[in-house]
Design a protein around this motif. Structure first.
Motif, PDB file in Angstrom:
ATOM      1  N   ASP A 200       0.843  -1.184   0.000  1.00 47.35           N
ATOM      2  CA  ASP A 200       0.000   0.000   0.000  1.00 47.35           C
ATOM      3  C   ASP A 200       0.887   1.246   0.000  1.00 47.35           C
ATOM      4  N   PRO A 201       0.875   2.030  -1.073  1.00 41.77           N
ATOM      5  CA  PRO A 201       1.721   3.227  -1.105  1.00 41.77           C
ATOM      6  C   PRO A 201       1.245   4.311  -0.142  1.00 41.77           C
ATOM      7  N   GLN A 202       0.015   4.200   0.348  1.00 37.80           N
ATOM      8  CA  GLN A 202      -0.562   5.212   1.225  1.00 37.80           C
ATOM      9  C   GLN A 202      -0.291   4.958   2.710  1.00 37.80           C
ATOM     10  N   GLY A 203       0.170   3.775   3.066  1.00 35.92           N
ATOM     11  CA  GLY A 203       0.361   3.492   4.489  1.00 35.92           C
ATOM     12  C   GLY A 203       0.576   2.020   4.748  1.00 35.92           C
TER      13      GLY A 203
ATOM     14  N   ILE B 166      -2.836 -12.781   2.413  1.00 35.02           N
ATOM     15  CA  ILE B 166      -4.146 -13.142   1.875  1.00 35.02           C
ATOM     16  C   ILE B 166      -5.205 -12.275   2.548  1.00 35.02           C
ATOM     17  N   TYR B 167      -6.070 -11.680   1.713  1.00 38.22           N
ATOM     18  CA  TYR B 167      -7.141 -10.816   2.197  1.00 38.22           C
ATOM     19  C   TYR B 167      -8.492 -11.325   1.745  1.00 38.22           C
ATOM     20  N   ARG B 168      -9.506 -11.050   2.528  1.00 38.33           N
ATOM     21  CA  ARG B 168     -10.893 -11.390   2.188  1.00 38.33           C
ATOM     22  C   ARG B 168     -11.412 -10.374   1.186  1.00 38.33           C
ATOM     23  N   VAL B 169     -12.094 -10.850   0.170  1.00 37.06           N
ATOM     24  CA  VAL B 169     -12.729 -10.001  -0.841  1.00 37.06           C
ATOM     25  C   VAL B 169     -14.237 -10.078  -0.601  1.00 37.06           C
ATOM     26  N   LEU B 170     -14.862  -8.924  -0.430  1.00 32.37           N
ATOM     27  CA  LEU B 170     -16.302  -8.880  -0.210  1.00 32.37           C
ATOM     28  C   LEU B 170     -17.017  -8.586  -1.523  1.00 32.37           C
TER      29      LEU B 170
ATOM     30  N   LEU C 182     -11.668  -4.020  -6.249  1.00 30.68           N
ATOM     31  CA  LEU C 182     -12.154  -5.064  -5.349  1.00 30.68           C
ATOM     32  C   LEU C 182     -12.395  -4.454  -3.974  1.00 30.68           C
ATOM     33  N   ARG C 183     -13.425  -4.930  -3.285  1.00 34.80           N
ATOM     34  CA  ARG C 183     -13.664  -4.509  -1.900  1.00 34.80           C
ATOM     35  C   ARG C 183     -12.912  -5.483  -1.004  1.00 34.80           C
ATOM     36  N   ILE C 184     -11.857  -4.977  -0.345  1.00 32.07           N
ATOM     37  CA  ILE C 184     -10.938  -5.782   0.443  1.00 32.07           C
ATOM     38  C   ILE C 184     -11.051  -5.418   1.919  1.00 32.07           C
ATOM     39  N   VAL C 185     -11.066  -6.414   2.792  1.00 31.15           N
ATOM     40  CA  VAL C 185     -10.974  -6.172   4.234  1.00 31.15           C
ATOM     41  C   VAL C 185      -9.484  -6.084   4.534  1.00 31.15           C
ATOM     42  N   ASP C 186      -9.008  -4.864   4.854  1.00 31.19           N
ATOM     43  CA  ASP C 186      -7.573  -4.643   5.017  1.00 31.19           C
ATOM     44  C   ASP C 186      -7.132  -4.753   6.473  1.00 31.19           C
ATOM     45  N   GLU C 187      -5.913  -4.323   6.748  1.00 33.08           N
ATOM     46  CA  GLU C 187      -5.336  -4.435   8.089  1.00 33.08           C
ATOM     47  C   GLU C 187      -6.081  -3.625   9.144  1.00 33.08           C
ATOM     48  N   SER C 188      -6.837  -2.617   8.719  1.00 34.48           N
ATOM     49  CA  SER C 188      -7.597  -1.819   9.674  1.00 34.48           C
ATOM     50  C   SER C 188      -8.826  -2.582  10.181  1.00 34.48           C
TER      51      SER C 188
ATOM     52  N   GLU D 247     -12.337 -25.644   3.927  1.00 34.16           N
ATOM     53  CA  GLU D 247     -11.971 -25.649   5.349  1.00 34.16           C
ATOM     54  C   GLU D 247     -10.949 -24.562   5.686  1.00 34.16           C
ATOM     55  N   VAL D 248     -10.088 -24.216   4.747  1.00 37.45           N
ATOM     56  CA  VAL D 248      -9.114 -23.141   4.957  1.00 37.45           C
ATOM     57  C   VAL D 248      -9.833 -21.794   4.936  1.00 37.45           C
ATOM     58  N   ALA D 249     -10.712 -21.597   3.963  1.00 35.41           N
ATOM     59  CA  ALA D 249     -11.476 -20.353   3.874  1.00 35.41           C
ATOM     60  C   ALA D 249     -12.277 -20.124   5.151  1.00 35.41           C
ATOM     61  N   GLU D 250     -12.887 -21.169   5.663  1.00 30.27           N
ATOM     62  CA  GLU D 250     -13.673 -21.077   6.889  1.00 30.27           C
ATOM     63  C   GLU D 250     -12.809 -20.627   8.063  1.00 30.27           C
ATOM     64  N   LYS D 251     -11.611 -21.185   8.176  1.00 32.07           N
ATOM     65  CA  LYS D 251     -10.691 -20.806   9.267  1.00 32.07           C
ATOM     66  C   LYS D 251     -10.278 -19.346   9.146  1.00 32.07           C
ATOM     67  N   LEU D 252     -10.018 -18.886   7.931  1.00 32.02           N
ATOM     68  CA  LEU D 252      -9.615 -17.486   7.740  1.00 32.02           C
ATOM     69  C   LEU D 252     -10.735 -16.536   8.101  1.00 32.02           C
ATOM     70  N   ILE D 253     -11.967 -16.909   7.807  1.00 31.80           N
ATOM     71  CA  ILE D 253     -13.108 -16.055   8.141  1.00 31.80           C
ATOM     72  C   ILE D 253     -13.327 -16.007   9.650  1.00 31.80           C
ATOM     73  N   GLU D 254     -13.128 -17.139  10.327  1.00 25.99           N
ATOM     74  CA  GLU D 254     -13.334 -17.219  11.777  1.00 25.99           C
ATOM     75  C   GLU D 254     -12.298 -16.449  12.574  1.00 25.99           C
ATOM     76  N   GLN D 255     -11.062 -16.387  12.068  1.00 24.16           N
ATOM     77  CA  GLN D 255      -9.974 -15.775  12.819  1.00 24.16           C
ATOM     78  C   GLN D 255     -10.106 -14.268  12.868  1.00 24.16           C
ATOM     79  N   PRO D 256     -10.000 -13.697  14.069  1.00 16.72           N
ATOM     80  CA  PRO D 256     -10.010 -12.233  14.161  1.00 16.72           C
ATOM     81  C   PRO D 256      -8.709 -11.673  13.603  1.00 16.72           C
ATOM     82  N   LEU D 257      -8.744 -10.427  13.194  1.00 15.95           N
ATOM     83  CA  LEU D 257      -7.559  -9.768  12.668  1.00 15.95           C
ATOM     84  C   LEU D 257      -6.530  -9.586  13.772  1.00 15.95           C
ATOM     85  N   ALA D 258      -5.292  -9.887  13.476  1.00 16.92           N
ATOM     86  CA  ALA D 258      -4.197  -9.681  14.441  1.00 16.92           C
ATOM     87  C   ALA D 258      -3.887  -8.188  14.512  1.00 16.92           C
ATOM     88  N   GLN D 259      -3.807  -7.675  15.693  1.00 17.74           N
ATOM     89  CA  GLN D 259      -3.498  -6.239  15.869  1.00 17.74           C
ATOM     90  C   GLN D 259      -2.113  -6.048  16.403  1.00 17.74           C
TER      91      GLN D 259
END
Length: 77
Positions: free
Chosen positions: A15-18, A26-30, A40-46, A65-77
Protein backbone atom coordinates in the motif's frame (compact mmCIF):
# COMPACT_ATOMS: atom_id res chain seq x y z
CA UNK A 1 -22.69 -20.49 6.00
CA UNK A 2 -23.81 -18.19 3.17
CA UNK A 3 -24.63 -19.60 -0.25
CA UNK A 4 -22.05 -17.19 -1.70
CA UNK A 5 -18.59 -18.71 -1.52
CA UNK A 6 -16.09 -16.43 0.21
CA UNK A 7 -13.40 -15.01 -2.04
CA UNK A 8 -9.80 -14.30 -1.20
CA UNK A 9 -6.94 -12.51 -2.90
CA UNK A 10 -3.21 -12.31 -2.31
CA UNK A 11 -1.65 -8.85 -2.22
CA UNK A 12 0.93 -8.30 -4.97
CA UNK A 13 1.71 -4.65 -4.16
CA UNK A 14 2.33 -2.84 -0.90
CA UNK A 15 0.00 0.00 0.00
CA UNK A 16 1.72 3.23 -1.10
CA UNK A 17 -0.56 5.21 1.22
CA UNK A 18 0.36 3.49 4.49
CA UNK A 19 0.20 0.18 6.26
CA UNK A 20 -3.26 -1.08 5.36
CA UNK A 21 -1.96 -3.77 2.96
CA UNK A 22 0.90 -6.20 3.43
CA UNK A 23 2.71 -7.69 0.46
CA UNK A 24 1.96 -11.41 -0.07
CA UNK A 25 -0.77 -11.51 2.59
CA UNK A 26 -4.15 -13.14 1.87
CA UNK A 27 -7.14 -10.82 2.20
CA UNK A 28 -10.89 -11.39 2.19
CA UNK A 29 -12.73 -10.00 -0.84
CA UNK A 30 -16.30 -8.88 -0.21
CA UNK A 31 -18.94 -8.90 -2.95
CA UNK A 32 -19.73 -5.39 -4.16
CA UNK A 33 -21.96 -5.07 -7.21
CA UNK A 34 -21.52 -1.29 -7.15
CA UNK A 35 -17.69 -1.31 -7.17
CA UNK A 36 -16.24 0.37 -10.24
CA UNK A 37 -14.72 -1.92 -12.86
CA UNK A 38 -11.18 -2.86 -11.90
CA UNK A 39 -11.69 -2.54 -8.14
CA UNK A 40 -12.15 -5.06 -5.35
CA UNK A 41 -13.66 -4.51 -1.90
CA UNK A 42 -10.94 -5.78 0.44
CA UNK A 43 -10.97 -6.17 4.23
CA UNK A 44 -7.57 -4.64 5.02
CA UNK A 45 -5.34 -4.43 8.09
CA UNK A 46 -7.60 -1.82 9.67
CA UNK A 47 -10.35 -4.45 9.84
CA UNK A 48 -12.53 -2.28 7.59
CA UNK A 49 -13.39 -2.88 3.95
CA UNK A 50 -12.25 -0.47 1.23
CA UNK A 51 -12.02 -0.44 -2.54
CA UNK A 52 -8.56 -1.22 -3.91
CA UNK A 53 -7.31 -1.57 -7.45
CA UNK A 54 -7.71 -5.18 -8.58
CA UNK A 55 -4.23 -4.88 -10.16
CA UNK A 56 -2.76 -4.98 -6.65
CA UNK A 57 -4.19 -8.49 -6.06
CA UNK A 58 -4.49 -11.96 -7.53
CA UNK A 59 -7.72 -13.82 -6.74
CA UNK A 60 -7.01 -17.25 -5.28
CA UNK A 61 -9.00 -20.40 -4.57
CA UNK A 62 -8.78 -21.99 -1.15
CA UNK A 63 -10.12 -25.28 0.12
CA UNK A 64 -13.43 -24.66 1.97
CA UNK A 65 -11.97 -25.65 5.35
CA UNK A 66 -9.11 -23.14 4.96
CA UNK A 67 -11.48 -20.35 3.87
CA UNK A 68 -13.67 -21.08 6.89
CA UNK A 69 -10.69 -20.81 9.27
CA UNK A 70 -9.62 -17.49 7.74
CA UNK A 71 -13.11 -16.06 8.14
CA UNK A 72 -13.33 -17.22 11.78
CA UNK A 73 -9.97 -15.78 12.82
CA UNK A 74 -10.01 -12.23 14.16
CA UNK A 75 -7.56 -9.77 12.67
CA UNK A 76 -4.20 -9.68 14.44
CA UNK A 77 -3.50 -6.24 15.87
Amino acid sequence: MSSIEPQFAICLREDPQGEDLILHKIYRVLPDSEAPTGYLRIVDESGEDYLYSARAFALISLPPEVAEKLIEQPLAQ
